[in-house]
Design an enzyme around this catalytic site. Structure first.
Site, PDB file in Angstrom:
ATOM      1  CG  ASP A 148      -1.528   0.895   1.182  1.00 35.89           C
ATOM      2  OD1 ASP A 148      -2.185   0.996   0.314  1.00 35.89           O
ATOM      3  OD2 ASP A 148      -1.848   1.632   2.087  1.00 35.89           O
ATOM      4  CG  ASP A 206      -3.122   1.728   6.969  1.00 39.60           C
ATOM      5  OD1 ASP A 206      -4.042   0.290   6.822  1.00 39.60           O
ATOM      6  OD2 ASP A 206      -3.175   2.824   6.641  1.00 39.60           O
ATOM      7  CG  ASP A 245      -5.075  -1.900   2.255  1.00 35.91           C
ATOM      8  OD1 ASP A 245      -5.806  -1.690   1.445  1.00 35.91           O
ATOM      9  OD2 ASP A 245      -4.549  -1.264   2.738  1.00 35.91           O
TER      10      ASP A 245
END
Length: 707
Positions: A374, A572, A576
Site C-alpha cells: 500500500d 497499515d 486493507d
C-alpha cells in the site's frame, strides 16, 4: 497428537495426564521432567546441576574401581556406587519411562532407562550370582551412560535458556514499584496493581509500568528493547508510551490505558512464548520420524544383538550391542530441530521490532517471492499534512474543515487524522455529524442537520460525482504528486483538500535490497495514477496499480497467487485487513500499541519499511537453520546407529563394543546440544538495516514528473 514443547516427542492429548495451562493454552508433556523444565526452567537447571555434582564423582570412582582396583571387595563397592548413580541420579529417566508407558507414548527416557538398566543388571548378576553369566563388569558403562546423558541435558537446557534470552528479559523491563495517585491519595503499588485510568509518575531513569499517554512533562524515552529503534524518542503531553520503555531524563506523568496482560510488552511475551512451542509445516517430517523412532531403535537393537549371537558372539557381546544401539539413538534431535530455531529466530526478530504471529509465519516469510505494498502510511511517512484547501465558489474553508473533522473524527486513516489535526490547529469545533459510516474505497458518509455530507477519496471520483470547475485543481494536485479528497454537502461540492505525504527515508534502500533478494515490489494504491507513479518513482518501484479499492487489491493479489507467486502484502492493518489476511504473508505496519488489532502474520512495531526485507531475511535464515538441524539429526543417526550395531567390528574387533555404550551416551547427549547451539547461532546474524543518514543530512526527494 500434541507435541511436548521441551523434547519434541508426540503426546496423545486424550490419555496424557501431564498438562500445563499457560496464556490460555494447554501444553502436553511426555514426562514429569519435561513438564518441570517448561514450568520453571531455572529451578530445573539448578536441580540438574545438583545431580551432576553427585554423578560425576561417583562415576569416576566406578571407572577407577573397574579398571584399577584389585582388592576382594571391589566388585561389591562398584555395585553400590553404580547403584547410586543408576537409581538415584538416574531416577528422572525411570519416572519419564513410567509417564511414557502410562500415556502410551515412546520417549527418549525409555531408551536411556532400558539401555543403562541392561548394562547395570547384567553386571549386578555377575557379582551377586557368580557363574550365572560370564563375569564381565559394565558398571562403568551404566554409570557413565546416565552421567553423560544428564550432562548433555544440562548443556541443552543451559543453551535453550540462552536462546530464550529475549523472553527472559521481559519481566525485568517493569519497575519494582509504581508511584501513583488514586482517589486523590498518593500510593506505591506493584505494576500488576495498576488500573486503567490511574495516573502514575515515571522518574528519570525509571521504566514505564503500563501502556498509556503522557499527561504532564516531557522527556526522551528509550524504546529500543521493544521497537528495535536505537535512538531515544522525544515524548510530550499527548504522546503514547509503552510498558517497559526507559525514561531517560525528565519527569513524566502518564495516564494508564492498557495494563497487565493487555500491554504491548505482555503481547510480545505471548508471541515469543508461542514461538517456543510453534509447529510449522516443515516440522511434519520430524514429527513422523519421532513417532516411529523409538520402536525402530528397539527393532534395530534386537536384530543386531540376535545377529551377533548367530555369528557366534557370546551373551556379553549381544548385550553390549543392544545397549549400544539403544543408547546411541537420539529422537530428541528430531523433536527440537524446529522449535529451537524458531525460538531463536523469533527472539532475534523481536529485538528488531518485528513480531511473527502464528505457527507458520516464519516459514511463510522464507518463501515470499513478491511484495505488494500500500502507499499511505506504508511507503510514505504515514503522517500526511493538509497543505492546501481549494474552495468552491462562495465556499468557506472553515466550514469545510468543520464538516470534514466531524466526519473523520473516529476514522483511523492518516488523511483523516491530518484533517482533524488541521481543524484542531485552527481551533475549529468539529460538526456534530451523525450516522457516520466508512465505505471502503469510497469515503466517509454521514448526516448533518438532516442533510447528507461526505468526504470522498480521490480514487472514488472518476465515474462518480463531477468536480465541476475544480477538475483543474484536482489535476494540479496529481501533477504535484499530492493526495487529495473532496467534501460534499448533499449534492453540492464544497471544495478540495490537498495533502503532502512524503516518501519515508528508508523505503528506497529497502526496495533496492528486496530486489537484491530476488523479491520485486509492486505498489497498489487507492490514489490516482499520477500520485502513485510519482511516489513509486521516488521509491524505485517500477510497477504501479492505481485507483485500487480494497476489493480490487484483493483480486489482484489472488491473480498473482494463481500465477504461482508467494505474495506478501504490506499495509497499515486498517483499510486493507482483508488483503492482509488473504496474502501468503500479511505484513502490518503500525504502532506497537495497536499490535493486537493488526490482521497480519508479521507485525512491524516501528512504522518503518526497513522491517520488510529484515523479516524476509530472518524467515529465510531461520528455515535454513531448521533444515540444517534436521539434516544433522538424520546424518547423526544414519552414521552412528550402524556403528553401534557393529559396522566397525571388521576393522577393530569385538573389543569396540566395550567402548560403544559410553561413546554412544556422550554422542546422544551432544547431538541435542549441537542442534540447539546451531539454532543459537542465529543470534549472531544481523538482518539488513539501512545505514543511518549522517547528522544534518535530509533525505533526497525528487520532484514528481509531470504527466
Amino acid at each position: 497428537m500434541a507435541t511436548d514443547p521441551v523434547c519434541g516427542m508426540s503426546v496423545d492429548e486424550r490419555s496424557s495426564e501431564l498438562i500445563l495451562f499457560r496464556d490460555g493454552r494447554a501444553h502436553y508433556f511426555c514426562s514429569e521432567s519435561c513438564l518441570a523444565q517448561f514450568a520453571d526452567p531455572l529451578r530445573s537447571l539448578r536441580r540438574l546441576k545438583q545431580r551432576l555434582l553427585l554423578a560425576w564423582p561417583l562415576s569416576i570412582a566406578v571407572v577407577l574401581l573397574v579398571y584399577l582396583a584389585r582388592f576382594p571387595g571391589a566388585p561389591y563397592l562398584e555395585l553400590v556406587l553404580a547403584a547410586l548413580v543408576q537409581f538415584y541420579v538416574g531416577a528422572p529417566f525411570y519416572r519419564g519411562t513410567w509417564d511414557a508407558l502410562r500415556s502410551r507414548v515412546a520417549n527418549m527416557d525409555i531408551l536411556i532407562a532400558v539401555g543403562s538398566t541392561l548394562a547395570f543388571g547384567y553386571s549386578a548378576l555377575s557379582v551377586l550370582v557368580p557363574g550365572l553369566v560370564p563375569a564381565v563388569s559394565f558398571f562403568d558403562a551404566s554409570a557413565l551412560i546416565v552421567t553423560l546423558i544428564l550432562t548433555g541435558h544440562y548443556l541443552e537446557q543451559a543453551t535453550r535458556r540462552s536462546a530464550s534470552s529475549a523472553l527472559l528479559k521481559l519481566p525485568g523491563l517493569l519497575p519494582g514499584r509504581v508511584s501513583l495517585t488514586r482517589a486523590g491519595l498518593p500510593m506505591e503499588l506493584a505494576p500488576s496493581e495498576v488500573e486503567v485510568g490511574d495516573r502514575f509518575v515515571v522518574p528519570p531513569g525509571g521504566r514505564v509500568p503500563a501502556d498509556g499517554k503522557v499527561v504532564l512533562g516531557s522527556s526522551s524515552v528509550d524504546e529500543s528493547i521493544l521497537t528495535g529503534e536505537a535512538m531515544p524518542v522525544r515524548k510530550g503531553v499527548g504522546d503514547p508510551v509503552v510498558a517497559g520503555a526507559l525514561n531517560q531524563e525528565g519527569r513524566l506523568e502518564v495516564e494508564a490505558e492498557r495494563v497487565g496482560d493487555d500491554t504491548f510488552l505482555a503481547q510480545v511475551g505471548r508471541l515469543l512464548a508461542e514461538a517456543e512451542t510453534s509447529r510449522m509445516p516443515l516440522r511434519r517430517l520430524a514429527d513422523r520420524i519421532s513417532e516411529r523412532f523409538v520402536p525402530f531403535v528397539f527393532a534395530v537393537g534386537l536384530a543386531a544383538s540376535l545377529g551377533w549371537v548367530l555369528l557366534g558372539a557370546g551373551p556379553a557381546i549381544a548385550l553390549l550391542v543392544l545397549v549400544s544401539v539403544i543408547i546411541t539413538a537420539c529422537p530428541c534431535a528430531f523433536g527440537i530441530a524446529t522449535p529451537a530455531a524458531i525460538l531463536v529466530g523469533t527472539g532475534r526478530a523481536a529485538e528488531r521490532g518485528i513480531l511473527f504471529r502464528g505457527s507458520d509465519a516464519i516459514e511463510r516469510a522464507s518463501r515470499v517471492d513478491l511484495v505488494l505494498t500500500d502507499k499511505t502510511g506504508t511507503i510514505t511517512s504515514g503522517t500526511p499534512k493538509l497543505i492546501e484547501i481549494v474552495t468552491a465558489p462562495n465556499g468557506s474553508d472553515n466550514e469545510m474543515l468543520r464538516i470534514a473533522a466531524g466526519l473523520e473524527a473516529s476514522v483511523p486513516h492518516p488523511l483523516a487524522r491530518a484533517l482533524v489535526a488541521a481543524a484542531r490547529e485552527r481551533q475549529i469545533e468539529p460538526a456534530p455529524v451523525q450516522e457516520t459510516r466508512v465505505v471502503p474505497g469510497l469515503g466517509v458518509f454521514g448526516t448533518l442537520d438532516g442533510r447528507p455530507v461526505s468526504v470522498r477519496w480521490a480514487a472514488s471520483l472518476p465515474g462518480g460525482p463531477s468536480l465541476g470547475g475544480l477538475d483543474r485543481e484536482a489535476r494540479r494536485f496529481e501533477r504535484l504528486g499530492r493526495s487529495w479528497t473532496a467534501v460534499w454537502s448533499g449534492e453540492t461540492l464544497l471544495g478540495l483538500f490537498g495533502f503532502s505525504d512524503p516518501l519515508s527515508p528508508g523505503v528506497r534502500p529497502a526496495v533496492d535490497h528486496l530486489r537484491d533478494l530476488g523479491v520485486p515490489v509492486v505498489l497498489v494504491t487507492g490514489d490516482s495514477e499520477a500520485v502513485g507513479t510519482a511516489i513509486a518513482a521516488e521509491a524505485g518501484i517500477s510497477e504501479v496499480h492505481a485507483r485500487m479499492s480494497p476489493g480490487a487489491k484483493l483480486e489482484f493479489l489472488r491473480q498473482k497467487q494463481s500465477e504461482g507467486h508467494r505474495v506478501a502484502f504490506v499495509g497499515d492493518g486498517v483499510n486493507d485487513a482483508p488483503v492482509l489476511a488473504a496474502a501468503d504473508l500479511g505484513i502490518a505496519l503500525g504502532s506497537g500499541t495497536d499490535v493486537a488489532q493488526a490482521a497480519g502474520n508479521v507485525l512491524l512495531v516501528r512504522t518503518d519499511f526497513d522491517g520488510v526485507p529484515a523479516a524476509l531475511e530472518i524467515g529465510r535464515r531461520t528455515v535454513a537453520k531448521v533444515r540444517q538441524n534436521l539434516g544433522w539429526a538424520i546424518a547423526y543417526n544414519a552414521i552412528l546407529l550402524p556403528v553401534a550395531a557393529g559396522a566397525l567390528v571388521p576393522l577393530t574387533g569385538l573389543a569396540i563394543f566395550y567402548l560403544l555404550p559410553i561413546t554412544g551416551a556422550f554422542a546422544m547427549g551432544l547431538s541435542s546440544t549441537i542442534v540447539v547451539a546451531n539454532s543459537l547461532s542465529l543470534r549472531r546474524t544481523r538482518p539488513w538495516r539501512r545505514s543511518a543518514l549522517p547528522p544534518g543530512t535530509a533525505p533526497i526527494v525528487r520532484p514528481a514528473p509531470a504527466p
